[in-house]
Design an enzyme around this catalytic site. Structure first.
Site, PDB file in Angstrom:
ATOM      1  CG  ASP A 157       3.371  22.792  27.339  1.00 55.13           C
ATOM      2  OD1 ASP A 157       2.720  21.902  27.909  1.00 55.13           O
ATOM      3  OD2 ASP A 157       3.709  22.715  26.138  1.00 55.13           O
ATOM      4  CG  HIS A 224       1.540  18.757  26.691  1.00 53.07           C
ATOM      5  ND1 HIS A 224       1.760  20.088  26.431  1.00 53.07           N
ATOM      6  CD2 HIS A 224       0.985  18.243  25.569  1.00 53.07           C
ATOM      7  CE1 HIS A 224       1.355  20.373  25.200  1.00 53.07           C
ATOM      8  NE2 HIS A 224       0.874  19.256  24.655  1.00 53.07           N
ATOM      9  CB  SER A 560       1.270  19.007  21.470  1.00 53.66           C
ATOM     10  OG  SER A 560       0.223  19.691  22.078  1.00 53.66           O
TER      11      SER A 560
END
Ligand code: NAG
Ligand code: NAG
Ligand code: NAG
Ligand code: NAG
Ligand code: NAG
Ligand code: NAG
Ligand code: NAG
Length: 626
Positions: A157, A224, A560
């Protein structure tokens, strides 16, 4: 049209990469431009050590490099744990020569993938991600002691914010002795940032990235990776919310699991060569599960043999590691699913029974119009702001009524919208809504109402500009009101959290749909999990609403966000059943699904020639703990 944006992003990235490569190679005197290629050579042969494998890679490369280049500098990555191969800066001719060599499976230009949030990469830079909160939770801390086994979830990630409460290791036993990973030091990140919860962290910035950002580290600068890790395995946090919205207690899918972060993405996106390096290390480090919330665009999908995620996942699964991947945000069209290799657990996104309302009050005692968004505006609660339809605020130079009604930048007259709330149509093929909003703000509007049927129930966070989104049905009422009076006025109300919202779950409009264009005999996606307006941990350095402090949490949407939910469930199954293979875990998840409703909204496959029975409900983690 989202495809177009991805494509422009990709172009921008490629152009930047070429430029940087050009800078880097100017001194070597090569006449052909060099690019990073991945050379994939299948599994690690038996009885081979990592060193001898690297030697063989160098011999292979030497056989095609024509001039006396520094081979050590040409190879930028070496894959020798999970599979065999390398990434190197090659000319087109050299790459072509390698394709013909014995033992080489594929040679492909290093692709740039993107994280699967619904926001554009540009917007992502201003915001962030985590585990969801549950309203009405009693706030008790689940026991951190796992039942039989201590699963380790690896994530490829954008990095991690180690100080987040989600990664607090209070109550955790020492790190399992089988763990071989490391906590790489980097800018604002040292070994003390890892603990018994966050047990490993690596990063893979390329020279090119380092040129523009000289110091890098496993630290998350985008949010994220912090969001996905806390969703998969974040510790329990008693009172979580996003500025008071979605209040409750937050915890990850498997709060007792350990986390290892492999930062394969930077501001540019996620280089395939780095993704493969993350897989290669994760296999050697000893992760049990991998959660991967990024991928190629459905509009530019590589073959499995040239897809770093398909390749890496293949070898990880062969080593007993369950790999969950996001299905992509290129829906709702058919055949938009990515990460659809048969060995991957492919995750679609659904809504949950929570909604964020930001209603509109019109003048003249009309009833409120339901809107949906998250705003941080400071508008008065009574309707005192003049209201105008974009089509009525056309600047003289723009003759197109329809562009003006969609408030396309440059089509509105600043004098006509100054101090007003502007009603705008919005569709997928338009200028991205954040760009529209920026233009409205800079031309003096005080608020915006977007007519947006597609994105209903995916609340966008408008950080510092009062905005909301309504259905076209509601828009008819607003237009009728505007028509009915000389001086229409309105206001946009503060956002409220609505729980027990129905219908839910529904597959999110953006969630990529099956069937797979690549494996038409295998149904994809495999499963759906919550991926709309998910509350989880975030980085404190993203844009903060005027007058507020940074939030520890953020509400974000995308497949996601769905993927780490399933990774958390898989980790829980692994904890109770340590000997289960990835296939057994996947089967347990897919066959114990509770179909929570009969509605056709839970539809992972786009209408087409697929049988209707192929709908699946949502994963309910409670069902699989024993
Ligand atoms: C690691 O970082 C922390 C705070 O960021 C600092 O207090 C500590 O001294 C650092 N340790 C080393 C070994 O640099
Ligand atoms: C709105 O309704 C209230 C009573 O419900 C009335 O007193 C007021 O005059 C009305 N305002 C308008 C603009 O019609
Ligand atoms: C359009 O309006 C601007 C001022 O808003 C003015 O300067 C310009 O001359 C006008 N153009 C035409 C074609 O009327
Ligand atoms: C709106 O515009 C003003 C200046 O015109 C600027 O200061 C402010 O930052 C802008 N707000 C947003 C959210 O862009
Ligand atoms: C704008 O939205 C309204 C309300 O949904 C609709 O009636 C109208 O046709 C739309 N106009 C354009 C140009 O899309
Ligand atoms: C508003 O009035 C215009 C003409 O003034 C008309 O063309 C339009 O259809 C009306 N819109 C609504 C929603 O009543
Ligand atoms: C999250 C939220 O509700 N933010 C703000 C939205 O706008 C109103 C004012 O119109 C504020 O009171 C809220 O705090």
């Amino acid at each position: 049209m989202r495809g177009f944006h991805i494509h422009t992003d990709f172009l921008r990235v490629s152009v930047l990469f070429c430029f940087l490569l050009f800078l880097g190679e100017a001194s070597t005197g090569d006449d052909q431009e060099r690019e990073v290629y991945v050379v994939y050579m299948g599994g690690v042969p038996d009885d081979t050590s990592g060193d001898s494998l690297r030697e063989s890679h160098i011999r292979l490369l030497r056989s095609v490099l024509t001039r006396g280049l520094n081979i050590e500098k040409t190879i930028i990555r070496s894959y020798k744990n999970g599979f065999s191969g390398f990434a190197a800066k090659l000319t087109k001719d050299e790459a072509q020569a390698l394709r013909r060599k014995a033992g080489v499976v594929s040679v492909f230009a290093d692709p740039i993938y993107q994280p699967h949030t619904t926001r554009s990469w540009d917007f992502l830079q201003q915001t962030a991600v985590v585990v969801d909160s549950s309203p009405n939770s009693d706030g008790t801390t689940p026991s951190p002691a796992p039942p039989a086994y201590d699963p380790i979830i690896g994530l490829l990630d954008t990095g991690i914010w180690p100080e987040s409460e989600s990664f607090n290791d209070e109550g955790f036993e020492p790190i399992p002795s089988r763990w071989k990973g490391v906590c790489m030091e980097g800018s604002e990140f040292n070994a003390s940032n890892c603990n018994r919860k966050l047990i490993g962290a690596r990063y893979y910035d390329t020279d090119e990235a380092a040129l523009t950002k000289p110091t890098t580290s496993p630290r998350d600068e985008l949010g994220h990776g912090t969001h996905t890790s806390s969703t998969a395995a974040g510790a329990h946090i008693p009172s979580a919310s996003f500025y008071g919205l979605a209040p409750g207690s937050a915890r990850g899918g498997a709060p007792s699991a350990r986390i290892a972060m492999y930062r394969v993405c930077s501001f540019f996106g996620c280089a395939g060569s780095a993704i493969l390096a993350g897989f290669d290390d994760a296999v050697a480090d000893g992760v049990d599960l991998l959660s991967i919330s990024l991928g190629a665009s459905a509009f530019n999908l590589p073959d499995f043999s040239e897809d770093p995620i398909a390749i890496g996942a293949f070898h990880a699964v062969a080593r007993g590691i369950t790999v969950a991947c996001s299905a992509g945000n290129d829906g709702p069209g058919a055949e938009s699913v990515v990460n659809a290799a048969p060995w991957i657990l492919t995750v679609a996104a659904t809504t949950i029974d929570r909604d964020f309302e930001s209603d509109i009050v019109l003048g003249g005692n009309r009833s409120a119009v339901k809107g949906e968004a998250i705003n941080f505006s400071s508008l008065d609660k009574s309707p005192t702001y003049p209201l105008i339809y974009g089509a009525s605020a056309k600047s003289n130079s723009s003759s197109e009524d329809s562009s003006a009604s969609h408030c396309e930048p440059g089509t509105l007259d600043g004098n006509k919208i100054k101090g007003k709330i502007v009603l705008c149509n919005h569709s997928q093929s338009d200028t991205p809504k954040m760009a529209k909003i920026d233009t409205l703000n800079s031309t003096g509007a005080v608020g915006a109402i977007l007519v947006n049927d597609l994105e209903q129930h995916v609340a966008t966070t408008y950080v510092s500009f009062p905005a909301t989104e309504i259905s076209s049905q509601a828009a008819e009422d607003v237009l009728a009101y505007i028509n009915s009076t000389k001086n229409p006025v309105a206001t946009i109300l503060p956002t409220i959290t609505v729980t027990k919202y129905k219908p839910a779950p529904a597959v999110a409009y953006f969630s990529s749909r099956g069937p797979s264009s690549q494996t038409s005999n295998i149904l994809k996606p495999d499963i759906a999990a919550p991926g709309v307006n998910i509350l989880a941990s975030w980085i404190p350095t993203s844009e903060v609403p005027v007058g507020q402090k940074p939030s520890q949490f953020n509400l974000v949407s995308g497949t996601s966000m769905a993927c780490p939910h399933v990774a958390g469930v898989a980790a829980t199954i692994k904890a109770w059943n340590p000997t289960w293979t990835p296939a057994a875990i996947r089967s347990a998840i897919m066959t114990s699904v509770l179909s929570t409703r009969r509605s056709t909204d839970v539809q992972l496959f786009s209408p087409g020639n697929r049988p209707r029975e192929l709908k699946r409900g949502e994963r309910k983690p409670e069902g699989v703990e024993k």
